[in-house]
Design an enzyme around this catalytic site. Structure first.
Site, PDB file in Angstrom:
ATOM      1  N   TYR A 144       0.831  -1.206   0.000  1.00  0.00           N
ATOM      2  CA  TYR A 144       0.000   0.000   0.000  1.00  0.00           C
ATOM      3  C   TYR A 144       0.867   1.259   0.000  1.00  0.00           C
ATOM      4  CZ  TYR A 144      -3.778   3.192   1.398  1.00  0.00           C
ATOM      5  OH  TYR A 144      -4.681   4.214   1.463  1.00  0.00           O
ATOM      6  N   ASN A 173      -6.005   9.946   8.464  1.00  0.00           N
ATOM      7  CA  ASN A 173      -7.074   9.093   9.001  1.00  0.00           C
ATOM      8  C   ASN A 173      -8.437   9.774   8.955  1.00  0.00           C
ATOM      9  OD1 ASN A 173      -4.423   8.274  10.224  1.00  0.00           O
ATOM     10  ND2 ASN A 173      -5.703   6.604  10.983  1.00  0.00           N
TER      11      ASN A 173
END
Length: 311
Positions: A144, A173
């Protein structure tokens, strides 16, 4: 009205983005392989958009002209992207190349949803866009992290070679309704565990930090970035700069779920970042953007959502 393609449009972020685009009366095509996305996320939009089930790793189907392309296609939680790391890397790199070729052919401006994971386990705190990162290129998160770094490389090379209009944001986030209850992210984990009266899983000593951005704020940043002048390419950090430890987050979740579930400590996963906090000066100045929803308010909204989907 523009004709817009959203890849990964049935996912958490993609479905919220499409909500906003439909509100603005754009013609939207949603392309998703449903690996981690869900038709439930866009069920309320089925009469207003075109849905195509397809994996961007494969050659794209014949598509009409687009004015804008948002590339959000990629599993984004460790549980999901580590399940098939080869496919994750291919989605980030081969998928990006397929999307860039489509943009080149149609003349569309193209948006890349990159990630704060490009900074790895940062040695600089908080993280500005100029920081090149501290990434393990062969670890379990590398599919990723390095995949997204490779996608950014491709975007800039296409811009330089073909004068393509690109927009890159690095997402920190993000949380909110439509998160997958099984994605293993800390906000969804804590909320679901608390609602089910299970111990909250804390990794390490719980003192590692994150900065949590509510989904509505993030999507507003997406739209402002896409509407910015051609000279604004990014990458630009989008996130909430207010930093919290995992223990502080757990305390807030227990407060708003009105529960007293105990904490259960586990070993810290490999290469898990110790700190994560964005510097958002560029977003402030260039996009006139800053998050508005603070963590307590956003958690209450997210908890209400999970109450409706978690038994």
């Amino acid at each position: 009205m523009s004709r817009i393609l959203v890849t990964g449009g049935a996912g958490f972020l993609g479905s919220h983005l499409i909500d906003r685009l439909v509100e603005q009366d754009h013609e939207v095509v949603c392309l998703d392989n449903l690996q981690t996305g869900s038709l439930e996320n866009i069920k309320h939009l089925e009469s207003k958009i075109t849905f195509i089930e397809h994996d961007i790793v494969e050659a794209l189907p014949q598509l009409r002209q687009f004015d804008e392309i948002y590339n959000l296609a990629c599993p984004a939680s460790p549980i999901h992207y580590q399940a098939d790391p080869v496919h994750t890397f291919k989605t980030s790199v081969i998928g990006a190349m397929n999307i860039l070729e489509l943009a080149r052919q149609t003349g569309a401006k193209v948006f890349q949803a990159s990630t704060s994971e490009v900074y790895g386990d940062p040695l600089v705190h908080p993280q500005p866009e100029q920081y090149w990162g501290h990434v393990n290129p062969i670890g379990i998160r590398s599919c990723y992290d390095e995949g997204k770094r490779g996608a950014e490389t491709l975007f800039f090379d296409y811009a330089r070679m073909y004068d393509l209009e690109i927009k890159i944001v690095r997402i920190f986030n993000t949380y909110g309704p439509r998160m997958d209850a099984r994605d293993g992210r800390v906000v969804s984990n804590f909320i679901v565990q608390s609602l089910q009266n299970r111990p909250l899983t804390v990794y390490g000593d719980g003192k590692q930090s994150r900065s949590f951005c509510y989904v509505d704020d993030l999507i507003e940043g997406f739209l402002r970035m896409m509407a910015s002048p051609k000279t604004v390419t990014g990458p630009i950090n989008l996130g909430n700069p207010n930093e919290f430890t995992m223990l502080e987050l757990a305390e807030k979740v227990l407060k708003w779920t009105a529960n007293e579930t105990p904490l259960q400590y586990h070993e810290l996963p490999q290469d898990d970042p110790k700190q994560r906090q964005p510097i958002i000066d560029q977003a402030n100045i260039i996009l006139n953007w800053a998050p508005k929803v603070m963590l307590d308010e956003g958690l209450q909204k997210t908890i209400e959502y999970f109450k409706s989907v978690v038994a």
